[in-house]
Design a protein around this motif. Structure first.
Motif, PDB file in Angstrom:
ATOM      1  N   GLU A   6      39.006  37.128  47.703  1.00 22.62           N
ATOM      2  CA  GLU A   6      39.618  37.005  46.386  1.00 22.62           C
ATOM      3  C   GLU A   6      40.364  38.284  45.995  1.00 22.62           C
ATOM      4  N   CYS A   7      39.870  39.440  46.438  1.00 25.34           N
ATOM      5  CA  CYS A   7      40.530  40.710  46.132  1.00 25.34           C
ATOM      6  C   CYS A   7      41.942  40.727  46.704  1.00 25.34           C
ATOM      7  N   LYS A   8      42.063  40.321  47.942  1.00 25.30           N
ATOM      8  CA  LYS A   8      43.373  40.299  48.596  1.00 25.30           C
ATOM      9  C   LYS A   8      44.303  39.287  47.938  1.00 25.30           C
ATOM     10  N   LEU A   9      43.772  38.114  47.633  1.00 23.12           N
ATOM     11  CA  LEU A   9      44.588  37.063  47.023  1.00 23.12           C
ATOM     12  C   LEU A   9      45.084  37.461  45.638  1.00 23.12           C
ATOM     13  N   LYS A  10      44.212  38.026  44.823  1.00 19.54           N
ATOM     14  CA  LYS A  10      44.601  38.446  43.474  1.00 19.54           C
ATOM     15  C   LYS A  10      45.634  39.571  43.532  1.00 19.54           C
ATOM     16  N   TYR A  22      46.679  43.866  35.395  1.00 26.78           N
ATOM     17  CA  TYR A  22      45.797  44.743  36.162  1.00 26.78           C
ATOM     18  C   TYR A  22      44.676  43.933  36.795  1.00 26.78           C
ATOM     19  N   ILE A  23      44.049  44.545  37.803  1.00 33.44           N
ATOM     20  CA  ILE A  23      42.861  43.979  38.451  1.00 33.44           C
ATOM     21  C   ILE A  23      41.846  45.106  38.572  1.00 33.44           C
ATOM     22  N   ILE A  24      40.617  44.835  38.155  1.00 31.14           N
ATOM     23  CA  ILE A  24      39.535  45.811  38.289  1.00 31.14           C
ATOM     24  C   ILE A  24      38.574  45.310  39.361  1.00 31.14           C
ATOM     25  N   PHE A  25      38.303  46.177  40.321  1.00 34.03           N
ATOM     26  CA  PHE A  25      37.413  45.852  41.440  1.00 34.03           C
ATOM     27  C   PHE A  25      36.095  46.588  41.287  1.00 34.03           C
ATOM     28  N   LYS A  26      35.049  45.964  41.764  1.00 39.77           N
ATOM     29  CA  LYS A  26      33.700  46.529  41.671  1.00 39.77           C
ATOM     30  C   LYS A  26      33.026  46.417  43.036  1.00 39.77           C
ATOM     31  N   ILE A  27      32.206  47.398  43.375  1.00 42.45           N
ATOM     32  CA  ILE A  27      31.415  47.319  44.605  1.00 42.45           C
ATOM     33  C   ILE A  27      30.101  46.634  44.264  1.00 42.45           C
ATOM     34  N   VAL A  36      36.317  41.201  42.809  1.00 43.82           N
ATOM     35  CA  VAL A  36      37.126  41.276  41.594  1.00 43.82           C
ATOM     36  C   VAL A  36      36.190  41.153  40.400  1.00 43.82           C
ATOM     37  N   GLU A  37      36.228  42.141  39.517  1.00 47.40           N
ATOM     38  CA  GLU A  37      35.404  42.085  38.310  1.00 47.40           C
ATOM     39  C   GLU A  37      36.181  41.485  37.139  1.00 47.40           C
ATOM     40  N   LYS A  38      37.457  41.874  37.013  1.00 49.06           N
ATOM     41  CA  LYS A  38      38.241  41.401  35.867  1.00 49.06           C
ATOM     42  C   LYS A  38      39.725  41.477  36.184  1.00 49.06           C
ATOM     43  N   VAL A  39      40.468  40.537  35.627  1.00 44.92           N
ATOM     44  CA  VAL A  39      41.929  40.585  35.708  1.00 44.92           C
ATOM     45  C   VAL A  39      42.487  40.593  34.293  1.00 44.92           C
ATOM     46  N   GLY A  40      43.606  41.268  34.119  1.00 46.48           N
ATOM     47  CA  GLY A  40      44.251  41.342  32.812  1.00 46.48           C
ATOM     48  C   GLY A  40      45.496  40.475  32.778  1.00 46.48           C
ATOM     49  N   GLU A  41      45.677  39.767  31.703  1.00 41.54           N
ATOM     50  CA  GLU A  41      46.858  38.916  31.533  1.00 41.54           C
ATOM     51  C   GLU A  41      48.121  39.778  31.460  1.00 41.54           C
TER      52      GLU A  41
END
Length: 83
Positions: A6-10, A22-27, A36-41
């Motif tokens: 999903e990280c790559k796709l987003k 924006y996209i925020i990633f979390k370990i 992926v933790e959150k995406v911004g519109e």
């Protein structure tokens, strides 16, 4: 450390279609995987992005920054952020 698909796709959606600001990633500790933790519109701002970052935890993010040059040309840059 694995990276969830999903990280790559987003990221590709942000890069090609500009569907996110924006996209925020979390370990994820349990699975040892980046998710992926959150995406911004697209309508959200840098302030919205900054407010989405936790104060006491690490995150990775990409931010699509729009700006106008001195020649009045609309530009966009994608920034990678280690928080």
């Amino acid at each position: 450390m694995a990276v969830h698909d999903e990280c790559k796709l987003k990221f590709m959606e942000l890069k090609a279609k500009r569907t996110f600001r924006y996209i925020i990633f979390k370990i994820e500790d349990k699975q040892k995987e980046v998710i992926v933790e959150k995406v911004g519109e697209p309508t959200q701002s840098h302030d919205d992005f900054a407010a989405s970052l936790p104060a006491t935890e690490c995150r990775y993010a990409v931010f699509d920054y729009d700006f106008v040059t001195a020649e009045n040309c609309q530009k966009s840059r994608i920034f990678f952020i280690a928080w």
